[in-house]
Write a protein that holds these residues in place. Structure first.
Motif, PDB file in Angstrom:
ATOM      1  N   PHE A 193      62.893  29.475  17.422  1.00 44.00           N
ATOM      2  CA  PHE A 193      63.848  30.104  18.245  1.00 44.00           C
ATOM      3  C   PHE A 193      64.839  28.974  18.845  1.00 44.00           C
ATOM      4  CE2 PHE A 193      60.048  28.495  20.929  1.00 44.00           C
ATOM      5  CZ  PHE A 193      60.861  27.827  21.915  1.00 44.00           C
ATOM      6  N   LYS A 194      64.386  27.835  18.504  1.00 43.97           N
ATOM      7  CA  LYS A 194      65.524  26.657  18.813  1.00 43.97           C
ATOM      8  C   LYS A 194      66.405  26.392  17.715  1.00 43.97           C
ATOM      9  CE  LYS A 194      62.508  24.517  22.183  1.00 43.97           C
ATOM     10  NZ  LYS A 194      61.944  23.007  22.706  1.00 43.97           N
ATOM     11  N   ASP A 195      66.333  26.841  16.690  1.00 45.81           N
ATOM     12  CA  ASP A 195      67.161  26.615  15.356  1.00 45.81           C
ATOM     13  C   ASP A 195      68.310  27.737  15.443  1.00 45.81           C
ATOM     14  OD1 ASP A 195      68.302  26.100  13.123  1.00 45.81           O
ATOM     15  OD2 ASP A 195      66.801  26.805  11.749  1.00 45.81           O
ATOM     16  N   GLU A 196      69.345  27.505  16.274  1.00 48.53           N
ATOM     17  CA  GLU A 196      70.389  28.587  16.418  1.00 48.53           C
ATOM     18  C   GLU A 196      71.223  28.493  14.849  1.00 48.53           C
ATOM     19  OE1 GLU A 196      73.051  27.336  19.354  1.00 48.53           O
ATOM     20  OE2 GLU A 196      71.433  27.590  20.987  1.00 48.53           O
ATOM     21  N   GLU A 197      71.362  27.587  14.390  1.00 50.83           N
ATOM     22  CA  GLU A 197      72.068  27.668  12.951  1.00 50.83           C
ATOM     23  C   GLU A 197      71.033  28.714  12.018  1.00 50.83           C
ATOM     24  OE1 GLU A 197      73.828  24.786   9.154  1.00 50.83           O
ATOM     25  OE2 GLU A 197      73.264  23.833  11.250  1.00 50.83           O
ATOM     26  N   GLY A 198      69.876  28.351  11.957  1.00 51.84           N
ATOM     27  CA  GLY A 198      69.113  29.274  11.119  1.00 51.84           C
ATOM     28  C   GLY A 198      68.924  30.608  11.630  1.00 51.84           C
ATOM     29  N   LEU A 199      69.013  30.857  12.752  1.00 53.82           N
ATOM     30  CA  LEU A 199      69.009  32.221  13.280  1.00 53.82           C
ATOM     31  C   LEU A 199      70.257  32.963  12.962  1.00 53.82           C
ATOM     32  CD1 LEU A 199      67.886  34.470  15.066  1.00 53.82           C
ATOM     33  CD2 LEU A 199      68.792  33.506  16.783  1.00 53.82           C
ATOM     34  N   ALA A 200      71.321  32.350  13.151  1.00 51.75           N
ATOM     35  CA  ALA A 200      72.725  32.909  12.712  1.00 51.75           C
ATOM     36  C   ALA A 200      72.547  33.144  11.187  1.00 51.75           C
ATOM     37  CB  ALA A 200      73.776  31.896  13.118  1.00 51.75           C
ATOM     38  N   ALA A 201      72.229  32.373  10.411  1.00 50.90           N
ATOM     39  CA  ALA A 201      72.285  32.606   8.821  1.00 50.90           C
ATOM     40  C   ALA A 201      71.417  33.542   8.575  1.00 50.90           C
ATOM     41  CB  ALA A 201      71.662  31.329   8.184  1.00 50.90           C
ATOM     42  N   GLU A 202      70.015  33.499   9.201  1.00 50.59           N
ATOM     43  CA  GLU A 202      69.221  35.000   9.004  1.00 50.59           C
ATOM     44  C   GLU A 202      69.752  36.352   9.455  1.00 50.59           C
ATOM     45  OE1 GLU A 202      65.190  34.201   8.105  1.00 50.59           O
ATOM     46  OE2 GLU A 202      64.858  35.635   9.868  1.00 50.59           O
ATOM     47  N   CYS A 203      70.416  36.361  10.669  1.00 51.63           N
ATOM     48  CA  CYS A 203      71.060  37.299  11.175  1.00 51.63           C
ATOM     49  C   CYS A 203      72.331  38.012  10.513  1.00 51.63           C
ATOM     50  CB  CYS A 203      71.699  37.275  12.433  1.00 51.63           C
ATOM     51  SG  CYS A 203      70.479  37.208  13.881  1.00 51.63           S
ATOM     52  N   ALA A 204      72.817  36.844   9.756  1.00 55.49           N
ATOM     53  CA  ALA A 204      74.255  37.410   8.722  1.00 55.49           C
ATOM     54  C   ALA A 204      73.448  37.983   7.735  1.00 55.49           C
ATOM     55  CB  ALA A 204      74.805  36.266   8.658  1.00 55.49           C
ATOM     56  N   GLU A 205      72.360  37.372   7.153  1.00 55.37           N
ATOM     57  CA  GLU A 205      71.817  38.067   5.772  1.00 55.37           C
ATOM     58  C   GLU A 205      71.227  39.404   6.089  1.00 55.37           C
ATOM     59  OE1 GLU A 205      68.805  36.271   2.778  1.00 55.37           O
ATOM     60  OE2 GLU A 205      67.812  36.875   4.568  1.00 55.37           O
ATOM     61  N   GLY A 206      70.864  39.634   7.212  1.00 60.97           N
ATOM     62  CA  GLY A 206      70.095  40.970   7.712  1.00 60.97           C
ATOM     63  C   GLY A 206      71.195  41.936   7.807  1.00 60.97           C
ATOM     64  N   ARG A 207      72.264  41.486   8.552  1.00 63.40           N
ATOM     65  CA  ARG A 207      73.360  42.438   8.972  1.00 63.40           C
ATOM     66  C   ARG A 207      73.948  42.736   7.547  1.00 63.40           C
ATOM     67  NH1 ARG A 207      77.743  38.629  10.260  1.00 63.40           N
ATOM     68  NH2 ARG A 207      77.681  38.335   7.968  1.00 63.40           N
ATOM     69  N   ASP A 208      73.886  41.867   6.638  1.00 64.08           N
ATOM     70  CA  ASP A 208      74.699  42.077   5.160  1.00 64.08           C
ATOM     71  C   ASP A 208      73.622  43.164   4.385  1.00 64.08           C
ATOM     72  OD1 ASP A 208      76.883  40.529   6.087  1.00 64.08           O
ATOM     73  OD2 ASP A 208      76.499  39.054   4.708  1.00 64.08           O
ATOM     74  N   PHE A 209      72.439  42.894   4.479  1.00 60.87           N
ATOM     75  CA  PHE A 209      71.536  43.763   3.922  1.00 60.87           C
ATOM     76  C   PHE A 209      71.730  45.272   4.298  1.00 60.87           C
ATOM     77  CE2 PHE A 209      67.774  40.810   2.773  1.00 60.87           C
ATOM     78  CZ  PHE A 209      68.602  40.455   2.013  1.00 60.87           C
ATOM     79  N   GLY A 210      72.149  45.240   5.694  1.00 63.17           N
ATOM     80  CA  GLY A 210      72.407  46.760   6.325  1.00 63.17           C
ATOM     81  C   GLY A 210      71.469  47.070   7.536  1.00 63.17           C
ATOM     82  N   PHE A 211      70.676  46.132   7.858  1.00 62.43           N
ATOM     83  CA  PHE A 211      69.874  46.320   9.141  1.00 62.43           C
ATOM     84  C   PHE A 211      70.655  46.480  10.373  1.00 62.43           C
ATOM     85  CE2 PHE A 211      66.771  43.979   6.526  1.00 62.43           C
ATOM     86  CZ  PHE A 211      65.632  44.787   6.610  1.00 62.43           C
ATOM     87  N   ASP A 212      70.263  47.359  11.155  1.00 67.87           N
ATOM     88  CA  ASP A 212      70.746  47.793  12.288  1.00 67.87           C
ATOM     89  C   ASP A 212      70.801  46.629  13.429  1.00 67.87           C
ATOM     90  OD1 ASP A 212      71.605  50.642  12.160  1.00 67.87           O
ATOM     91  OD2 ASP A 212      69.451  50.694  11.853  1.00 67.87           O
ATOM     92  N   GLY A 213      69.775  45.629  13.382  1.00 62.98           N
ATOM     93  CA  GLY A 213      69.915  44.629  14.139  1.00 62.98           C
ATOM     94  C   GLY A 213      68.453  43.718  14.003  1.00 62.98           C
ATOM     95  N   LYS A 214      68.182  43.001  14.887  1.00 59.82           N
ATOM     96  CA  LYS A 214      67.242  41.975  14.600  1.00 59.82           C
ATOM     97  C   LYS A 214      66.122  41.939  15.877  1.00 59.82           C
ATOM     98  CE  LYS A 214      66.041  37.586  12.268  1.00 59.82           C
ATOM     99  NZ  LYS A 214      65.570  38.073  11.327  1.00 59.82           N
ATOM    100  N   THR A 215      64.802  41.760  15.595  1.00 54.10           N
ATOM    101  CA  THR A 215      63.903  41.644  16.431  1.00 54.10           C
ATOM    102  C   THR A 215      63.614  40.308  16.925  1.00 54.10           C
ATOM    103  OG1 THR A 215      61.976  41.789  14.850  1.00 54.10           O
ATOM    104  CG2 THR A 215      62.353  43.514  16.112  1.00 54.10           C
ATOM    105  N   LEU A 216      63.827  39.748  18.184  1.00 53.93           N
ATOM    106  CA  LEU A 216      63.732  38.509  18.584  1.00 53.93           C
ATOM    107  C   LEU A 216      62.536  38.118  19.471  1.00 53.93           C
ATOM    108  CD1 LEU A 216      67.424  38.789  19.918  1.00 53.93           C
ATOM    109  CD2 LEU A 216      66.717  38.078  17.817  1.00 53.93           C
ATOM    110  N   ILE A 217      62.106  36.964  19.635  1.00 53.33           N
ATOM    111  CA  ILE A 217      61.095  36.420  20.405  1.00 53.33           C
ATOM    112  C   ILE A 217      61.509  35.646  21.456  1.00 53.33           C
ATOM    113  CG2 ILE A 217      59.499  36.345  18.279  1.00 53.33           C
ATOM    114  CD1 ILE A 217      59.839  33.532  18.104  1.00 53.33           C
ATOM    115  N   HIS A 218      62.559  35.428  21.798  1.00 58.33           N
ATOM    116  CA  HIS A 218      63.076  34.638  22.953  1.00 58.33           C
ATOM    117  C   HIS A 218      64.516  35.026  23.479  1.00 58.33           C
ATOM    118  CE1 HIS A 218      64.034  31.027  25.422  1.00 58.33           C
ATOM    119  NE2 HIS A 218      62.837  30.502  25.214  1.00 58.33           N
ATOM    120  N   PRO A 219      64.846  35.226  24.638  1.00 56.06           N
ATOM    121  CA  PRO A 219      66.153  35.341  25.398  1.00 56.06           C
ATOM    122  C   PRO A 219      67.199  34.418  24.775  1.00 56.06           C
ATOM    123  CG  PRO A 219      64.520  35.303  27.026  1.00 56.06           C
ATOM    124  CD  PRO A 219      63.607  34.818  25.696  1.00 56.06           C
TER     125      PRO A 219
END
Length: 288
Positions: A193-219
């Protein structure tokens, strides 16, 4: 009802046993909250967490945020009591862990049918076991089903997978099943959860796959997910230009238009209208 008309960019897990976290969640800029009675709560805490969460949800105060309660499995000592207590409040949705078949969902749906307060409560499924993944299409069409949550940590454990890439087939399979049934499908968590760059990359991949959003473990992850799964200003501007060009082409008796050197047909216009509808829904939610 178009379930996907509502944004689910950020879906934050909140432990049902932590009263301070439950209170703070009322002010977070999340689209949805998963109030967790399962993995985030120890066995010793589960009865108290159930009572606390029932009290908190009865008080309300979460605004337009989607409210989803993850109960313990019905094969555990706590699942039946979780379901009874939460159904009495009539939450928006109950999230079932480790769903393996449509029969798992149907059994819970039948119990909800007998509780008047839960008349409008939908069911979401954690897709986190090999059996569940293989049965995704039937699960997606089970009674009261409204959404899939990818449980990538549990799935990786069961598969023996060491990378996200090893789970791509499972992710896409569930997404196909969800889209065929017209339900929501949100991506799994990003553990660092402290790796903002990694999170952003995985969010972008999930978005491009077609997911509606992402589950998160930290605000701290919320803003990144919200940005990734929202239409960008450029996408909104392009959608408007595509719609305008297509409407002009139709007025002139033509079936297609051209925008930026690319053909625009009716299917592109449908996507453009969906983009604008999502942007509008996000704007309304942010203003509330």
């Amino acid at each position: 009802m178009d379930l996907r008309a509502r944004p689910y960019r950020s879906v934050l897990y909140i432990p049902g046993s932590r009263d301070r976290a439950l209170e703070k969640a009322r002010d977070l800029a999340v689209d949805a909250i998963i109030f967790d009675l399962e993995d985030a709560v120890t066995a010793e805490e589960k009865p108290n967490a159930r009572a606390l969460l029932a009290q908190v949800l009865a008080q309300g105060g979460y605004g337009a945020r989607a409210q989803i309660v993850r109960i313990n499995g019905m094969d555990t000592p706590w699942g039946a009591d979780d379901l009874t207590a939460m159904a009495a409040i009539g939450p928006e949705a109950i999230l079932l862990p480790k769903v393996g078949s449509a029969a798992d969902v149907a059994a819970v749906a039948a119990k909800l049918d007998a509780i008047p307060a839960a008349a409008h409560t939908r069911i979401w499924a954690m897709m986190e076991t090999p059996q569940g993944i293989l049965n995704a299409a039937e699960i997606a069409r089970a009674p009261r089903m409204a959404g899939f949550v990818m449980g990538t940590n549990d799935l990786a454990k069961d598969l023996g997978a060491r990378t996200r890439g090893a789970m791509v087939m499972a992710l896409q399979h569930c997404l196909l099943a969800a889209r065929a049934a017209g339900i929501i499908c949100v991506d799994g968590v990003y553990n660092a959860f402290k790796d903002e760059e990694g999170l952003a990359a995985e969010c972008a991949e999930g978005r491009d796959f077609g997911f509606d959003g992402k589950t998160l473990i930290h605000p701290a992850q919320v803003a990144i997910a919200n940005a990734a799964f929202a239409p960008s200003e450029a996408e909104i501007a392009l959608a408007r230009r595509q719609i305008a060009a297509y409407e002009e082409a139709r007025a002139n008796g033509q079936g297609v238009a051209v925008v930026d050197g690319k053909i625009v047909e009716n299917l592109h216009v449908e996507t453009a209208r969906a983009t604008l509808a999502k942007a509008e829904a996000i704007a309304k939610g942010d203003a509330a």
